[in-house]
Every structure is written in structure tokens, then in C-alpha cells.
Scaffold this motif. Structure first.
Motif, PDB file in Angstrom:
ATOM      1  N   ASN A 560       0.829  -1.211   0.000  1.00 56.98           N
ATOM      2  CA  ASN A 560       0.000   0.000   0.000  1.00 56.98           C
ATOM      3  C   ASN A 560       0.861   1.257   0.000  1.00 56.98           C
ATOM      4  OD1 ASN A 560      -2.357  -1.447  -0.025  1.00 56.98           O
ATOM      5  ND2 ASN A 560      -2.795  -1.206   2.159  1.00 56.98           N
ATOM      6  N   ALA A 561       1.926   1.232   0.799  1.00 61.91           N
ATOM      7  CA  ALA A 561       2.802   2.410   0.873  1.00 61.91           C
ATOM      8  C   ALA A 561       3.457   2.685  -0.477  1.00 61.91           C
ATOM      9  CB  ALA A 561       3.855   2.209   1.959  1.00 61.91           C
ATOM     10  N   LEU A 562       3.792   1.631  -1.215  1.00 62.29           N
ATOM     11  CA  LEU A 562       4.389   1.827  -2.536  1.00 62.29           C
ATOM     12  C   LEU A 562       3.355   2.323  -3.548  1.00 62.29           C
ATOM     13  CD1 LEU A 562       6.573  -1.426  -2.724  1.00 62.29           C
ATOM     14  CD2 LEU A 562       7.420   0.925  -2.498  1.00 62.29           C
ATOM     15  N   LYS A 563       2.089   1.886  -3.368  1.00 59.46           N
ATOM     16  CA  LYS A 563       1.058   2.245  -4.340  1.00 59.46           C
ATOM     17  C   LYS A 563       0.475   3.629  -4.102  1.00 59.46           C
ATOM     18  CE  LYS A 563      -2.903   0.034  -4.161  1.00 59.46           C
ATOM     19  NZ  LYS A 563      -3.982  -0.981  -4.368  1.00 59.46           N
ATOM     20  N   TYR A 564       0.150   3.938  -2.846  1.00 55.22           N
ATOM     21  CA  TYR A 564      -0.570   5.182  -2.552  1.00 55.22           C
ATOM     22  C   TYR A 564       0.413   6.344  -2.339  1.00 55.22           C
ATOM     23  CZ  TYR A 564      -4.750   2.324  -2.030  1.00 55.22           C
ATOM     24  OH  TYR A 564      -5.798   1.475  -2.264  1.00 55.22           O
ATOM     25  N   VAL A 565       1.063   6.776  -3.421  1.00 50.19           N
ATOM     26  CA  VAL A 565       1.952   7.953  -3.404  1.00 50.19           C
ATOM     27  C   VAL A 565       1.490   8.923  -4.496  1.00 50.19           C
ATOM     28  CG1 VAL A 565       3.941   6.730  -2.462  1.00 50.19           C
ATOM     29  CG2 VAL A 565       3.590   6.778  -4.938  1.00 50.19           C
ATOM     30  N   ALA A 566       1.806  10.160  -4.274  1.00 55.16           N
ATOM     31  CA  ALA A 566       1.429  11.184  -5.261  1.00 55.16           C
ATOM     32  C   ALA A 566       2.258  11.004  -6.533  1.00 55.16           C
ATOM     33  CB  ALA A 566       1.643  12.564  -4.670  1.00 55.16           C
ATOM     34  N   PRO A 567       1.690  11.391  -7.677  1.00 54.49           N
ATOM     35  CA  PRO A 567       2.440  11.276  -8.937  1.00 54.49           C
ATOM     36  C   PRO A 567       3.774  12.021  -8.854  1.00 54.49           C
ATOM     37  CG  PRO A 567       0.141  11.770  -9.360  1.00 54.49           C
ATOM     38  CD  PRO A 567       0.334  11.927  -7.893  1.00 54.49           C
ATOM     39  N   GLY A 568       4.829  11.363  -9.348  1.00 56.28           N
ATOM     40  CA  GLY A 568       6.149  11.980  -9.375  1.00 56.28           C
ATOM     41  C   GLY A 568       6.911  11.908  -8.076  1.00 56.28           C
ATOM     42  N   GLU A 570       8.892   9.775  -5.193  1.00 56.58           N
ATOM     43  CA  GLU A 570       9.572   8.515  -4.940  1.00 56.58           C
ATOM     44  C   GLU A 570       9.115   7.971  -3.579  1.00 56.58           C
ATOM     45  OE1 GLU A 570      11.864   6.554  -6.469  1.00 56.58           O
ATOM     46  OE2 GLU A 570      11.590   7.705  -8.322  1.00 56.58           O
ATOM     47  N   PRO A 571       8.598   6.735  -3.528  1.00 59.11           N
ATOM     48  CA  PRO A 571       8.180   6.178  -2.239  1.00 59.11           C
ATOM     49  C   PRO A 571       9.361   6.060  -1.281  1.00 59.11           C
ATOM     50  CG  PRO A 571       7.352   4.845  -4.062  1.00 59.11           C
ATOM     51  CD  PRO A 571       8.380   5.783  -4.643  1.00 59.11           C
ATOM     52  N   CYS A 572       9.089   6.335  -0.019  1.00 58.99           N
ATOM     53  CA  CYS A 572      10.107   6.180   1.031  1.00 58.99           C
ATOM     54  C   CYS A 572       9.417   5.544   2.247  1.00 58.99           C
ATOM     55  CB  CYS A 572      10.726   7.530   1.398  1.00 58.99           C
ATOM     56  SG  CYS A 572      12.016   7.389   2.674  1.00 58.99           S
ATOM     57  N   ILE A 573       9.816   4.326   2.534  1.00 60.30           N
ATOM     58  CA  ILE A 573       9.122   3.554   3.575  1.00 60.30           C
ATOM     59  C   ILE A 573      10.141   3.116   4.617  1.00 60.30           C
ATOM     60  CG2 ILE A 573       7.698   1.517   4.026  1.00 60.30           C
ATOM     61  CD1 ILE A 573       7.172   1.704   0.858  1.00 60.30           C
ATOM     62  N   ASP A 591       5.329   5.871   5.951  1.00 55.61           N
ATOM     63  CA  ASP A 591       5.498   6.135   4.515  1.00 55.61           C
ATOM     64  C   ASP A 591       5.339   7.628   4.244  1.00 55.61           C
ATOM     65  OD1 ASP A 591       2.708   6.889   3.821  1.00 55.61           O
ATOM     66  OD2 ASP A 591       2.245   4.804   4.339  1.00 55.61           O
ATOM     67  N   ASN A 592       5.592   7.995   3.012  1.00 54.18           N
ATOM     68  CA  ASN A 592       5.457   9.399   2.585  1.00 54.18           C
ATOM     69  C   ASN A 592       4.390   9.533   1.503  1.00 54.18           C
ATOM     70  OD1 ASN A 592       6.832   8.050   0.576  1.00 54.18           O
ATOM     71  ND2 ASN A 592       8.084   9.821  -0.013  1.00 54.18           N
ATOM     72  N   GLY A 593       3.335   8.705   1.605  1.00 60.62           N
ATOM     73  CA  GLY A 593       2.301   8.666   0.575  1.00 60.62           C
ATOM     74  C   GLY A 593       1.286   9.785   0.706  1.00 60.62           C
ATOM     75  N   ILE A 594       0.116   9.519   0.142  1.00 56.35           N
ATOM     76  CA  ILE A 594      -0.919  10.560   0.072  1.00 56.35           C
ATOM     77  C   ILE A 594      -1.691  10.698   1.382  1.00 56.35           C
ATOM     78  CG2 ILE A 594      -1.188  10.302  -2.409  1.00 56.35           C
ATOM     79  CD1 ILE A 594      -3.603   8.554  -1.890  1.00 56.35           C
ATOM     80  N   GLY A 595      -1.453   9.766   2.328  1.00 55.11           N
ATOM     81  CA  GLY A 595      -2.087   9.885   3.628  1.00 55.11           C
ATOM     82  C   GLY A 595      -3.501   9.318   3.665  1.00 55.11           C
ATOM     83  N   ILE A 596      -4.104   9.436   4.827  1.00 53.49           N
ATOM     84  CA  ILE A 596      -5.453   8.903   5.077  1.00 53.49           C
ATOM     85  C   ILE A 596      -6.407  10.069   5.219  1.00 53.49           C
ATOM     86  CG2 ILE A 596      -6.853   7.495   6.641  1.00 53.49           C
ATOM     87  CD1 ILE A 596      -4.199   6.213   7.585  1.00 53.49           C
ATOM     88  N   PRO A 597      -7.542  10.032   4.520  1.00 60.86           N
ATOM     89  CA  PRO A 597      -8.510  11.128   4.681  1.00 60.86           C
ATOM     90  C   PRO A 597      -8.900  11.297   6.150  1.00 60.86           C
ATOM     91  CG  PRO A 597      -9.120   9.735   2.833  1.00 60.86           C
ATOM     92  CD  PRO A 597      -7.987   9.042   3.526  1.00 60.86           C
TER      93      PRO A 597
END
Length: 659
Positions: A560-568, A570-573, A591-597
């Protein structure tokens, strides 16, 4: 019974000997015995031998009595008549005893004489048989004897009846006791040996006084001795007592000793003595058999009470140990019985369990709609209807969550004393089962929806490929694009099926716990996803868990952390862990993804919940699988925003490995 031909001739010899020893010359008419109970010996002989009406015993008895009468001076024809009377009375008595008292030992059964009702039938059989013999003897005397008296038949009846009462009864009781299997009833019943000696001394003393001072009316204390034996000692001892004192009474009377010999007419004295013996025998047996029956009933009552107490304790133990709730109520609203599980499910104290309290906390169907009282399972059962597995909603209160309860109700027999209907109500907590059914329904809906979409896409693209092929205009670039779309839909179907299988097995697979190196699993997951440069793991204490399931947890969270990232981006977990609380290890996946609503931190762990369904594909099952696995390891999991920047922090606990 007693076997062997020698026994038959032994009885015959004993009969002749007693006749000769006890004969007394008198004017009462022919007969070979006036004192000792030879008539009773004949009946006992036939019972112990199990003799039939037509048997060698019948012939031997007739010959024996005939010979004894000849020896005692009777004419041959009179001796033959008397022998016939003895044989007939013996056979009639034996037949009646076997028919009316078939349960007695010696008469076809194995029980002793221990019931007044049986004693009544027993005495009636003896009396009727002796009456038949007396009647036949009287006819014989009248037709054949040179002299007779008006009391001849009565004397025959009296001596035969008292002889059978004391001899047959004592013989049958002794035989039953000797042949019965231990443990046997106490010979003294509830008395002691000292009391037996005292009773014997009292009997001897009373008889000495009564027979010594024969001119004084002192016979009445003699009955007291029989009453003492009848009330305090076993029926066997009472019968033996009657045999001994009866024999002594008749023997002394024949020798002109005692109050009965003081009567002016000798025959009347004999007759009184005979009926006195019969009276004390019946009195003693009546009292002792009545006592035996009372003791047997008391023992049966004790056994029944003990059995009832045992059954009650078993019932209470079973009911008390049931996980299912149970209560019994009547149509007046009284709760007659309930178990601890019922009080726990309804959240009601056991001492205040009432129908009103139950109704107040269970007034809705499982779907939340109101439950009318007439449709309540208990009300239907009180009306005579059997109800099976009806689901209602229970609100136990005290900040406890509502429960779905499956209820069955069965009508019970009416209370005959008060005429009230009663019902048994059984219920079990079906909250989890109900939730799983709803989950299954949702599961089926999602499966139908999510599988339909990629299948529709595959159908659409393959149809377009077919159309292009038919028109002859399918070039290589367009074919590659169509195939890519089909592969994408197929991949989505495979992922959905994989998640569905993982979801179905995550709560049922047996745990195989061992030492698990979390850092090693993180490295394996990262390598499998070709994301080694995006995933880092700090030192994590070892945990005690199922490595296959924990790998699935890490794979879901890292995936999930690798998938739910903003376009452009780089995932960092980062995966890290530390001991906390005691006995557990806390592990974080940052992770540094798009976060949880906002507001969906808990909802994301529900089945089929997808927080970013518009922008990202997924089944909505991954995090629910993770929560199930962690819960099965007695751990907890939560999610929150990353305090150090964009992204999320998933934190869960697992048991620490102490080895």
C-alpha cells in the motif's frame, strides 16, 4: 430349590418321627398329631422341593401319613381318609401360595415375606388350604370313626393353621436369607444384641409367670413379647420367636400345664392354645412386615431423594456451565429458573432477573425494528408454539454494545397446581455470526461488482479485437494496446481473487508460532517487489508469531505504501520497532504517501472500504486482512497521519519472543 431323592425320604422320616413324638391320646377324634406342626412341615416340604401336584412327593406324603396313622392306632379306612385329607390340604395350600404369592422365595419368586399386603394373601392361602383339609377330615370322621366331637374339625383347622404359620413362614424366611446374595438386611433390624437378649429374657419370664400361675389370668402379657419382637426385630426373628413360643405353648398345654390346660374341657383348651399361637404369629408377622415395608419405603425415599439431589446438582452444573443463556418463565411473568449466562448476556443481576427486565432490554428485532410482545418467542411458547432460532437485538446497557441473540422457545407442561403455562427459553449470542452473515452478503456484493467490471472490460476489448480482425484493419500497434488492456483487467481479477482468498483464510488458518525476525521479512518483501531502494528497516526486536501471516501483514502494508503515493514522488518507507508494552513489540510502518482522509483512520480497516477508490485500484480487503491477523496474535493495529511530513504511520503490536 432342594434337590435329590434322599431329601424326599428325609422329610417323610422327619414327619413320622414328629407324629410319634408329639402324639397325645385324647377324645378329639382320630389324627396323628395334636401339638407339633407336622402339617406345616408337609407344606414346607412341597415348597422347598418345588413338587408338582402329580409327583413322587405326593405319593410319599400319602403313604407316610397313612403309615403314621396306622402306627398311632387308626383303622385302615380311617387312616386312608386322614391321609387323603392331609395330601389334599397340602396340595391346595401349595397351589394357592404359588398363585397368590408368586413373588415369595419358595413360591416361585425371590423376595422375603416383608409386606403386609403379601402377608394377607399368604395367610389367606394357608387358611383356605387348612379349611379344605379340616372339612375333608370332618367328613371322614363322620363317616368312618366310632366316636367324634363337635370340635374335631376346628381342632384340625387350628393345629394345621398354626403349624403352617410358624413352620412354613420360618422355613421360607430362613431359606431366602441363606440363599440370597450379600449384602443381606440386618438380622436384628434396628435393634441390638443386648435388646435381643432382653426380649428373650422378657419372653421366658412372661411365659414362666403365665404358665406357673395358671389359675391367674396372666396370659395377656404373652402378647407383649410378640409385639416387642414384631416391632423391633426382623421378620425372620419374629417368625422364629412365634415358632418357639408356639411350640412351647402347645407342648405345655398337651401336658396339662398352663392357662389353656386349666379349661374344663380338654378339647377347648387345645383349641384355645392353637388359636393363641395363630394369633401371636399373625400379630408378630403383621408388625414386622409393616415395619419392613416402612423401612423399605424410607430407604426408597432416601434413595429417591439422593437421586433427586444428585440429578438437581447435575442439572445445576450443566445449566451453570452452559455458554447459552437459559430461563424458564410462566404466563404470569415469573422467571422460575435461569443460569448465569442469561444474566450475563442481558446484563442483569441474577437476583433481579424478571420478565420485565428481559423485555426492556430485548424489544427489537435483529434489524432494529420494534418487536411486538405477541411475537416475542417467549410469548409464542407460552401460547403453545415451538420457536426455533429467532434473532432479536439485546441492549445490555452499562455502555456495553448491543448484541444479536438467537432465541429458541419451547412450551413446557402446565403447572398442575396453579394451572399456569410455562416455557423454556434458550438463547445464544449470535452477534459474530450475524456480523459474518452481513459481511458475507457484502462480500458477495463486492465480489459480484468488482469481478464484473474487469470481466466486462475483457469482454469489451476482446470483442473489439474480433471486430478489427473481421474488418482486416487490425495493425500491430492497436493489437498491442488491446492486449495491454485485457492483461490489465486480467491482473485486476487475479489480485481481487488473491485478496478474497487471503480474506477468507486469514481468520481460520491455524497459527504456527515461532521466533520471527521482522527485519528479515521486510527485506524479503522489498526484494519481491523490487523496492529495496525505497524500503528501509531499523532494528526490530524478534516477535513470537506465525511468520507466513506476518509476512502477509508486511506485504500488504508495504505494498500500500508503494502504491498510494502522489504522482512523481519517490516512495520512502521505513519499518521500525521497540519493546512496548511489556511482553509485546510495537512495530511501525512509516510512509510518505498521500495519507489517510481525515476521520477514516478506523474505517480503512473495514472490509471493502476504499478511501481513494476514485484514483487507485484495489479490493478494499488488504487492511481488513491485516487487522484480522494482528487480532489473532492478540495484538492491536492503528493508523494515523505521519507527524514528520506527508504520509501515514501504521502501528501494530505483536507478542515479544522471550527465548
Amino acid at each position: 430349590m432342594i434337590v435329590g431323592p434322599g431329601v424326599t425320604f428325609g422329610f417323610a422320616g422327619l414327619l413320622v418321627a414328629l407324629a410319634l413324638l408329639t402324639h397325645a391320646a385324647d377324645a378329639t377324634g382320630p389324627g396323628f398329631s395334636t401339638a407339633m406342626p407336622v402339617g406345616g412341615l408337609a407344606v414346607l416340604w412341597f415348597l422347598l422341593r418345588g413338587a408338582r401336584v402329580l409327583s413322587i412327593e405326593t405319593v410319599v406324603l400319602g403313604v407316610t401319613v397313612f403309615a403314621a396313622d396306622l402306627i398311632l392306632g387308626s383303622e385302615p379306612d380311617l387312616a386312608a381318609a386322614m391321609a387323603g385329607a392331609v395330601v389334599v390340604q397340602t396340595l391346595v395350600t401349595v397351589v394357592l401360595l404359588r398363585r397368590w404369592c408368586s413373588g415369595l422365595w419358595g413360591c416361585g419368586g425371590d423376595r422375603p415375606l416383608d409386606r403386609p399386603r403379601v402377608l394377607a394373601r399368604y395367610g389367606a392361602a394357608l387358611a383356605l388350604g387348612m379349611a379344605v383339609g379340616a372339612a375333608l377330615a370332618t367328613v371322614g370322621w363322620t363317616l368312618l370313626a366310632d366316636h367324634t366331637t363337635d370340635l374335631g374339625g376346628a381342632l384340625w383347622f387350628g393345629r394345621s393353621l398354626c403349624s403352617t404359620l410358624v413352620v412354613v413362614t420360618s422355613g421360607l424366611l430362613v431359606g431366602e436369607r441363606v440363599t440370597s446374595e450379600p449384602p443381606r438386611p440386618r438380622l436384628l433390624s434396628g435393634a441390638t444384641w443386648f435388646e435381643l437378649l432382653a426380649a428373650v429374657a422378657f419372653t421366658v419370664g412372661m411365659y414362666v409367670v403365665a404358665f406357673w400361675f395358671e389359675q391367674l389370668p396372666l396370659a395377656f402379657p404373652l402378647v407383649a413379647a410378640s409385639v416387642w419382637f414384631g416391632l423391633r426385630f426382623s421378620t425372620l426373628l419374629s417368625a422364629v420367636h412365634s415358632l418357639l413360643v408356639g411350640t412351647a405353648t402347645l407342648a405345655l398345654t398337651v401336658r396339662d400345664i398352663g392357662p389353656f390346660a386349666a379349661v374344663d374341657h380338654t378339647s377347648v383348651g387345645y383349641l384355645l392354645a392353637e388359636f393363641y399361637v395363630a394369633t401371636i404369629a399373625v400379630t408378630g408377622l403383621g408388625l414386622s412386615t409393616g415395619r419392613d415395608e416402612r423401612e423399605a419405603l424410607a430407604a426408597e425415599l432416601r434413595r429417591t431423594q439422593e437421586e433427586a439431589e444428585y440429578q438437581a446438582s447435575v442439572r445445576e452444573a450443566v445449566i451453570g456451565s452452559m455458554n447459552e443463556g437459559l430461563f424458564v418463565l410462566d404466563d404470569q411473568g415469573a422467571v422460575l429458573l435461569h443460569n448465569p449466562a442469561a444474566a450475563e448476556i442481558f446484563g442483569i443481576a441474577e437476583d433481579v432477573m424478571t420478565r420485565e427486565a428481559l423485555v426492556a432490554r430485548s424489544d427489537r428485532w435483529a434489524d432494529g425494528t420494534p418487536l411486538p410482545d405477541a411475537e416475542r418467542p417467549s410469548s409464542r411458547a407460552l401460547a403453545g408454539e415451538t420457536v426455533r432460532d429467532v434473532e432479536i437485538l439485546v441492549s445490555p446497557g452499562s455502555d456495553l454494545p448491543d448484541r444479536v441473540v438467537s432465541v429458541s422457545a419451547i412450551p413446557l407442561p402446565r403447572d398442575s397446581s396453579r394451572g399456569r403455562a410455562r416455557a423454556l427459553v434458550l438463547f445464544r449470542d449470535a452477534t459474530t455470526e450475524h456480523a459474518r452473515r452481513e459481511e458475507l452478503a457484502a462480500f458477495a456484493g463486492v465480489v459480484a461488482h468488482d469481478l464484473r467490471n474487469p470481466l466486462a472490460a475483457i469482454d469489451g476489448w476482446t470483442e473489439m479485437i474480433a471486430d478489427e480482425l473481421d474488418s482486416g484493419g487490425l495493425d500491430a500497434q492497436l493489437a498491442r494496446e488491446f492486449v495491454s488492456r485485457v492483461r490489465s483487467s486480467s491482473r485486476r481479477m487475479r489480485e481481487l481473487i488473491r485478496d478474497l482468498l487471503a480474506h477468507a483464510t486469514s481468520s481460520s488458518r491455524e497459527l504456527d508460532v515461532a521466533r520471527v525476525d521482522v527485519a528479515e521479512l521486510v527485506a524479503e518483501v522489498a526484494a519481491a517487489r523490487h523496492a529495496e531502494k525505497h524500503v528501509s528497516c531499523r532494528a526490530v526486536p524478534p516477535v513470537l508469531a506465525d511468520d507466513v501471516l506476518i509476512r502477509q501483514v508486511l506485504d500488504n502494508l508495504i505494498g500500500n505504501a508503494l502504491k498510494y503515493v502522489a504522482p512523481g514522488v519517490e516512495p520512502c518507507i521505513t519499518v521500525r520497532g521497540c519493546p512496548h508494552p511489556p511482553g509485546f513489540v510495537t512495530i511501525q510502518v512509516v510512509d510518505n504517501g498521500i495519507g489517510i482522509p481525515t476521520g477514516e483512520e478506523d474505517a480503512i480497516f473495514d472490509e471493502f472500504h476504499r478511501a481513494h477508490y476514485r484514483d487507485y485500484e484495489g479490493s478494499g480487503l488488504g487492511l481488513s486482512i491485516v487487522r484480522r491477523i494482528i487480532t489473532r496474535h492478540d495484538g492491536t493495529i492503528s493508523a494515523r497521519a505521519n507527524p514528520d511530513g506527508p504520509g501515514s504511520v501504521f502501528e501494530f503490536t505483536l507478542p515479544a519472543y522471550d527465548g
